[in-house]
Design a protein around this motif. Structure first.
Motif, PDB file in Angstrom:
ATOM      1  N   ALA A  24       0.874  -1.304   0.091  1.00 14.14           N
ATOM      2  CA  ALA A  24      -0.095  -0.136  -0.194  1.00 14.14           C
ATOM      3  C   ALA A  24       0.771   1.035   0.131  1.00 14.14           C
ATOM      4  N   LEU A  25       0.886   1.823  -1.212  1.00 13.63           N
ATOM      5  CA  LEU A  25       1.262   3.169  -0.788  1.00 13.63           C
ATOM      6  C   LEU A  25       0.852   4.293   0.391  1.00 13.63           C
ATOM      7  N   VAL A  26      -0.008   3.975   1.239  1.00  9.68           N
ATOM      8  CA  VAL A  26      -0.296   4.885   2.063  1.00  9.68           C
ATOM      9  C   VAL A  26      -0.122   4.569   3.445  1.00  9.68           C
ATOM     10  N   MET A  47      -6.874   5.757   9.936  1.00 13.65           N
ATOM     11  CA  MET A  47      -7.724   6.111   8.891  1.00 13.65           C
ATOM     12  C   MET A  47      -7.797   4.021   8.674  1.00 13.65           C
ATOM     13  N   ALA A  64     -11.337   3.792   3.721  1.00 13.91           N
ATOM     14  CA  ALA A  64     -12.041   4.731   3.666  1.00 13.91           C
ATOM     15  C   ALA A  64     -10.852   5.533   2.498  1.00 13.91           C
ATOM     16  N   VAL A  65     -10.018   4.908   2.312  1.00 12.85           N
ATOM     17  CA  VAL A  65      -8.744   5.540   1.652  1.00 12.85           C
ATOM     18  C   VAL A  65      -8.988   5.112  -0.072  1.00 12.85           C
ATOM     19  N   ALA A  66      -9.841   4.376  -0.200  1.00 11.00           N
ATOM     20  CA  ALA A  66     -10.728   4.193  -1.976  1.00 11.00           C
ATOM     21  C   ALA A  66     -12.155   5.309  -1.997  1.00 11.00           C
ATOM     22  N   GLU A  67     -12.250   6.147  -0.780  1.00  8.27           N
ATOM     23  CA  GLU A  67     -13.455   7.049  -0.862  1.00  8.27           C
ATOM     24  C   GLU A  67     -14.752   6.703  -0.942  1.00  8.27           C
ATOM     25  N   GLY A  86     -16.401   5.518  -3.446  1.00 10.69           N
ATOM     26  CA  GLY A  86     -16.849   5.632  -4.863  1.00 10.69           C
ATOM     27  C   GLY A  86     -17.305   5.008  -5.299  1.00 10.69           C
ATOM     28  N   PRO A  87     -18.182   4.506  -6.961  1.00 10.21           N
ATOM     29  CA  PRO A  87     -19.113   4.251  -7.268  1.00 10.21           C
ATOM     30  C   PRO A  87     -18.763   2.593  -7.125  1.00 10.21           C
ATOM     31  N   SER A  88     -18.252   2.168  -5.678  1.00 11.83           N
ATOM     32  CA  SER A  88     -17.608   0.670  -5.729  1.00 11.83           C
ATOM     33  C   SER A  88     -18.857  -0.112  -6.096  1.00 11.83           C
ATOM     34  N   PRO A  89     -18.551  -0.963  -7.576  1.00  9.14           N
ATOM     35  CA  PRO A  89     -19.770  -2.093  -8.324  1.00  9.14           C
ATOM     36  C   PRO A  89     -20.224  -2.930  -6.925  1.00  9.14           C
ATOM     37  N   TRP A 143     -17.275   5.894 -23.460  1.00 10.12           N
ATOM     38  CA  TRP A 143     -17.816   6.344 -22.752  1.00 10.12           C
ATOM     39  C   TRP A 143     -18.864   7.073 -22.495  1.00 10.12           C
ATOM     40  N   SER A 185     -21.788   6.535 -23.077  1.00 10.48           N
ATOM     41  CA  SER A 185     -22.848   5.295 -22.850  1.00 10.48           C
ATOM     42  C   SER A 185     -22.995   5.137 -21.668  1.00 10.48           C
ATOM     43  N   THR A 186     -23.880   4.758 -20.833  1.00 13.49           N
ATOM     44  CA  THR A 186     -23.433   4.771 -19.328  1.00 13.49           C
ATOM     45  C   THR A 186     -24.104   3.073 -18.455  1.00 13.49           C
ATOM     46  N   LEU A 216      -0.673  -0.602  -6.907  1.00 10.01           N
ATOM     47  CA  LEU A 216      -0.272   0.666  -5.791  1.00 10.01           C
ATOM     48  C   LEU A 216      -0.910   1.741  -5.021  1.00 10.01           C
ATOM     49  N   TYR A 238     -14.496   4.530 -16.688  1.00 12.39           N
ATOM     50  CA  TYR A 238     -13.974   5.916 -17.308  1.00 12.39           C
ATOM     51  C   TYR A 238     -14.036   6.580 -16.300  1.00 12.39           C
ATOM     52  N   MET A 275     -10.496  10.282  -6.693  1.00 11.05           N
ATOM     53  CA  MET A 275      -9.993   9.526  -7.756  1.00 11.05           C
ATOM     54  C   MET A 275      -9.475   9.244  -8.888  1.00 11.05           C
ATOM     55  N   ARG A 321      -5.493  11.060  -8.144  1.00 15.36           N
ATOM     56  CA  ARG A 321      -5.083   9.544  -8.451  1.00 15.36           C
ATOM     57  C   ARG A 321      -4.379   9.123  -9.385  1.00 15.36           C
ATOM     58  N   ILE A 337      -5.733  13.117   2.600  1.00 17.45           N
ATOM     59  CA  ILE A 337      -5.291  11.694   2.294  1.00 17.45           C
ATOM     60  C   ILE A 337      -4.783  11.584   1.026  1.00 17.45           C
ATOM     61  N   ASN A 361       4.172   9.487   0.008  1.00 17.88           N
ATOM     62  CA  ASN A 361       4.553   8.520  -0.044  1.00 17.88           C
ATOM     63  C   ASN A 361       5.458   7.636  -1.597  1.00 17.88           C
TER      64      ASN A 361
END
Lengths: 303, 290
Positions: free
Chosen positions: A5-7, A14, A18-21, A23-26, A300, A302-303, B130, B140, B148, B151, B181, B188
């Protein structure tokens, strides 16, 4: 590379997620509990697509009402400012449609029109898109060609008919030429517009990743302009049909436009409506084809 | 990975007698004058200053997008005369290619270098791993959050193994938590890759927290007003921002920038002129209140 991990965690620790924020995780959309039953799935599908279903239902009803009104107006031969005395009823048009699809001549008219559109429109796209891209990139080309294009652009393709007949040895060529002209300018103008809107920051980003002129053209300018290019193609296709039908009515011997005009001369009123509907369906089909191609080329968007 | 992670520090930036002027109808407008800065190999240096002071102009000159009117910019002794993959850049507006997936964005620099597809795909995957972005490689950019996106922007700039990394207010558009963050992630990556970083920001805390040294610029026409070494030890923690050492540095930089900001806002604001405006200054001068 000891730690993957870079963090590295700061001491107020933390959690790693939390680093992944947010986001729209499927994985976060469907909760992995017990598999839902068919009933709940159907209900969920209905809820998600309610707006679409509603629109489809209303659309079908509205078309049926249109047919009904048409039927009533023609069977009672209504005269109220406009005269429906000679207008064919939907059933008469349906009869002539059944006759027409067994008639090789009708199919030939349609195929010929499609061929003219295909050749004229393809030429317009093959010349218009690259020309627009080059004009957008090289100032000198723009300065030389733009004034000429601006003078020719406002001339409707139909106004070219007499000139086209003089220019081209065969009737067929002059009709294709008029179709070409109709679609050429919308394609050129929209491609140019797309080029003028390319975000300069993206060009700079490409440059400091080592991209040279040719790569920037291919990897940045071209894809960035694609949405506008496709707008141009859609508009161009519409104008191509307008121009083609006009040209066929004036100077043609074959084609769906000629068919429609001939039906009027031969007092076959049902065929007039059939010709019009055929033109509408062909126009709709060709613009759907372009839209489909656009979605294929620009995943890119089309949703 | 041997190409992207080097062990010896590299990237010595030197800007000498630099000035840059724009031609306008009223004559030349000086954006930056008589500026010298340098970044040692492996050093993290920030530039702060009031808005419009030319800090981004200076960075763009190092990137090779702008030509200096006088003076020269060199990296490892070689004169900069155009953008190159040796100087990676991260922009405030993310600037990811919307028509490329996250992985294709990261691959872009390697593709430009002519690396075969399978090889660059592997390299891009490793880099995304990483940065904790492997799950998003096929997305996309439009679908990603601001943090993100940035990043990906940083990973993309680093993928070609540049000598220096230039960042133009990269976290300016992010919310406070994400920003913290991102600062950690950047620190890092920098420590791992040992490359030189030139970082432009208007956020004083960010500049102190990240940097080895901070340059403070004057109001337009910009030049270097002060150079402040940041002796805080590394690795740096969030809690250091409350330490007296940090706060002292912050106060110092703050007053330097305030002076310049007031100049940039149209000369000295006269305290007496404010009396009619019914603003209670509680005995402070206006400059302190602002």
């Amino acid at each position: 590379m000891s730690s993957p991990a870079l963090v590295s965690q700061p001491e107020d620790s933390m959690p790693a997620t939390a680093v992944a924020e947010a986001g729209p995780s499927p994985a976060a959309v469907v909760r992995p509990t017990t598999p839902p039953s068919f009933g709940t799935l159907a209900l969920r599908w209905y809820r998600l697509n309610r707006a679409g279903l509603r629109a489809t239902a209303i659309g079908v009803i509205s078309l049926l009402v249109f047919l009904l009104v048409w039927h009533l107006l023609t069977t009672y031969r209504v005269v109220f400012f406009v005269r429906f005395t000679n207008v064919p009823s939907p059933l008469a048009v349906y009869d002539s449609f059944i006759k027409a699809i067994h008639d090789p001549k009708f199919l030939m008219h349609i195929l010929l029109s499609c061929r003219r559109i295909f050749i004229g429109f393809s030429l317009a796209a093959i010349i218009g898109v690259p020309l627009g891209l080059i004009m957008g990139r090289f100032k000198l080309v723009h300065e030389v060609i733009f004034p000429v294009a601006e003078v020719l652009r406002p001339i409707p393709a139909i106004a070219w008919v007499p000139m086209a007949i003089m220019l081209w040895p065969t009737n067929e060529q002059s009709i294709v030429y008029i179709t070409f002209l109709g679609s050429f300018f919308p394609i050129l103008v929209n491609t140019l517009h797309g080029m003028s809107l390319v975000d300069p920051v993206l060009v700079r980003a490409a440059q400091c990743l080592g991209a040279r002129e040719r790569s920037i053209f291919r990897e940045v300018y071209f894809p960035a302009s694609l949405p506008h290019i496709f707008t141009g193609l859609t508009v161009g296709m519409g104008v191509a049909w307008v121009s083609l039908i006009a040209a066929e009515m004036i100077s043609g011997q074959y084609g769906i436009g000629y068919f429609t005009w001939e039906a009027y001369s031969l007092v076959q009123y049902a065929d007039i409506a059939l010709g019009m509907i055929a033109i509408g369906v062909l126009g709709l089909g060709s613009s759907l084809l372009i839209r489909g191609a656009g979605q294929l080329v620009m995943p890119w968007r089309s949703t | 990975m041997s190409e992207t992670i080097a062990t010896t520090p590299k990237g010595h930036i030197e800007v000498k007698n630099f000035s840059l002027a724009y031609e306008t109808i009223e004559g030349a407008v000086q954006a930056v004058t008589d500026t010298q800065i340098h970044v040692q190999p492996g050093e993290f240096v920030s530039i702060v200053g009031p808005s419009g002071c030319g800090k981004s102009t200076l960075l763009n000159a190092v990137a090779g997008f702008l030509k200096s009117t006088t003076g020269i910019v060199t990296v490892d002794g070689e004169r900069v005369n155009g953008p190159s993959a040796e100087r990676g850049m991260v922009f405030q507006q993310y600037s990811l290619f919307p028509w490329k997936t996250v992985r294709e964005n990261v691959e872009f620099g390697l593709k430009m270098r002519g690396m075969p597809r399978s090889q660059r795909e592997r390299a891009a995957r490793t880099l995304l791993g990483l940065a904790g972005l492997e799950a998003f490689e096929k997305h996309y950019p439009e679908k990603l959050s601001g943090g993100m996106k940035q990043r990906v922007g940083i990973v993309r700039a680093l993928a070609t193994g540049p000598k220096v990394l230039l960042l133009d207010e990269p976290f300016g558009a992010l919310d406070a938590q994400t920003r913290v963050i991102m600062q950690q992630i950047l620190t890092n990556m920098w420590q791992r890759l040992k490359i030189s970083v030139l970082f432009v920001t208007h956020d004083i805390d960010e500049a102190i927290f990240l940097s080895d040294r901070v340059y403070c610029m004057t109001a337009r026409p910009g030049s270097i007003k002060a150079e402040i070494p940041i002796p805080l030890e590394r690795p740096r923690q969030q809690s250091m921002m409350m330490s007296s050492e940090f706060l002292a540095l912050r106060r110092g930089l703050m007053s330097l920038i305030r002076e310049e900001s007031l100049k940039a806002m149209g000369g000295e604001i006269n305290d007496l002129g404010m009396q009619g405006l019914n603003i209670e200054l509680h005995g402070h001068s206006l400059a302190d209140v602002i």
